[in-house]
Every structure is written in structure tokens, then in C-alpha cells.
Design an enzyme around this catalytic site. Sequence first.
Site, short mmCIF file in Angstrom:
data_model
loop_
_atom_site.label_atom_id
_atom_site.label_comp_id
_atom_site.label_asym_id
_atom_site.label_seq_id
_atom_site.Cartn_x
_atom_site.Cartn_y
_atom_site.Cartn_z
N GLY A 10 -29.52 -9.27 30.38
CA GLY A 10 -30.49 -10.14 31.04
C GLY A 10 -31.90 -9.65 30.81
O GLY A 10 -32.16 -8.70 30.06
N PHE A 11 -32.85 -10.30 31.47
CA PHE A 11 -34.27 -10.01 31.27
C PHE A 11 -34.62 -8.55 31.57
O PHE A 11 -35.10 -7.81 30.71
CB PHE A 11 -35.09 -10.97 32.14
N ILE A 12 -34.35 -8.11 32.80
CA ILE A 12 -34.66 -6.72 33.15
C ILE A 12 -33.79 -5.76 32.36
O ILE A 12 -34.26 -4.74 31.85
CB ILE A 12 -34.50 -6.49 34.67
N ASP A 32 -21.82 -7.24 30.23
CA ASP A 32 -22.38 -8.55 30.55
C ASP A 32 -21.39 -9.62 30.12
O ASP A 32 -20.67 -9.45 29.12
CB ASP A 32 -23.72 -8.75 29.84
N TYR A 146 -28.25 -17.41 47.58
CA TYR A 146 -28.62 -16.20 46.85
C TYR A 146 -29.13 -15.12 47.80
O TYR A 146 -28.73 -13.96 47.72
CB TYR A 146 -29.67 -16.53 45.79
N LYS A 150 -27.34 -11.45 48.36
CA LYS A 150 -28.03 -10.19 48.06
C LYS A 150 -28.15 -9.32 49.31
O LYS A 150 -28.05 -8.09 49.23
CB LYS A 150 -29.40 -10.46 47.46
#
Length: 318
Positions: A10-12, A32, A146, A150
Amino acid sequence: MHYLLTGGTGFIGTHLTMRLLEKNSHQVTVLDNFMSSRPSKNQVNNCTVVQGSVLDKTLVDSLVKECDQIIHLAAVVGVRQAIKKGLDGLRVNFIGTDNVLEAATKYGKEVFVSSSSAIYGKISEIPVPEEADCLLGCSYKSSWLYSVSKLAEEHLALAYFREMNTQVKIGRFFNVIGPYQTGAYGMVVPTFIKKALNNEPLPVYHTGEQTRTFVYIEDALNGLEYVLDQGLIGRVYNIGGIKEISILNLAKIIISLTGSQSQISFVPYKEAFGDSFEETARRVPDINQLQGLGYVPRFTLNQALLEIIDHHRQMGQD
């Protein structure tokens, strides 16, 4: 050091993998499922990439056994994804995290759990410290799925710490931006930049007066490293920037920085997300705890936006 990165394409995860690989003493394994991302060329060439899910308990166990430290980033990303795939989000954020924490406990491995500023919900305290109460909306509003998942993930991690002595650290990321971030799942900065470069209208939801505090990916990774290296076990750290900005002003800045002819188009929340959406008016982190470890954000918002704009231009805008 051998790191296991869940959700690592992913992005991070992509940026973190490249940073870790620059340090030749580090080995990286990425796990992933490729549902919303793909490994970059650097990841494929220089680290072990495993296609699979954190919901696969046997696979997670085997990968955790072989690593030294886990960085748990796996999640269902984006507002639209969180609304449309609520079950997936709940399962990944709770069952998947439970699998990771159980294996980490079994093999005595330290684990960083990636959380989100979304857990604070509609809280009005600004800036918001880690110890602040959370104020989440009605369960009929699926946009809170979400946030709830979390927050549950954090409680799960801290319960493992208290009851099983699991070596857990938690980082709450606040609106991280940077190259390789996609607008496909509702991320505002890449969406605005892509449209501005194409001279298309920028969709600003509601009045645009809602605010966020963005942090550039390099600063976010610096914050993560401070938590990994110096953070206390069993503690939560806000990882974010300093400058609060309205989404309307963000759109205007991006139009100016790109030299775009784009106009701003105001879009009602209901039209964009349906009846089940509810917005957070402001989101500003108190980062005093992280700054106590030595963290200092180095990129201004304009510097970050210019870096991202340049990347989009080089990559053909997406």
C-alpha cells in the site's frame, strides 16, 4: 533486522519498504493480498513479497516466526471502501490483527500496529491528544465502521499488552500524503491534483469548511521510526503534521500551485456517499508526545504538495 510488513504494498508500506531497503542491513518481507495495491518494482526486486491475507492464520504464523519485528499496516483503505466493504474492514482490522498479535505473542516479537485519527470521531477537542475520549456516530451510519474497527484494533492490541505482555506500540496516522497515493478510494489530495492537472472541476464536499491536518510521507515515516526506536511499549502515539487547513482552501492552493484552470464544484455528502455518511468537522493532532521523542515535521504543506504535483507530472498524472 528482518521486518515483516503486512499491507506492505500500500501507500505507506511502499515508501516504508523502500526506506528500509536503503539500509542494507535490513531484510523485508511484505504480506499483501493486492486487493487495492501492487508491489513496486523495488519491492519485487529487493525483498520477499508474499501474496496472501492477514486473515490466513497459518500463513501469518509462519511469516511472524521468521521475522524480527512486525509492522502491521494491513487495512481496507479509503472512505468509499470502508462504506462498501464494511465486513472486510471489520474482519481485517480485528481478526487479522488478532492473528498478527497472537503470533507475535507466541514468538516473542515486537509489533507496531498502525491506527488512524478516525478513531477520535466527532470529538471537538483541538488539538486532540492521545488520551482524549472518542466520540463516534450512530451505528446506522456505516461511515463509522472504519473508526469503530480501528478503535477495536487498538483495544485488542493493548489487551494483549496488558494480559499477555505482548510487545506492542501503536501509531495513529493523521492524513498522510505523498507520491504513489491513489485517489481511487477517496483520498482528497491525489484526487484534487489529478483533476487540477487535467483542468477538471475539483469536487469539494459540502461547504469545504471541514478541516484536516496533512503530513508528508517522509515526515510520517520519521515519526514511525521514532516510535519504533524510542517509543514505549504499550503506548499510543499520534503521528501527524501541524498546519490545519480547510478542504476548500486546500483546493484553492492546489489550483494555484498547478497553474490550473479548474473550477471548484461543491458536492453534497449525500450525492457522493449516500445517506450512511457522516463527516468529521476538524482533525488536528496533538503531537507533543511524539515530539518528546525528537520528532519534528520538516515539510510544509506547500512543499509536500509541490513534491506530489511533480510526481504526478512525471508519472503521467496517475
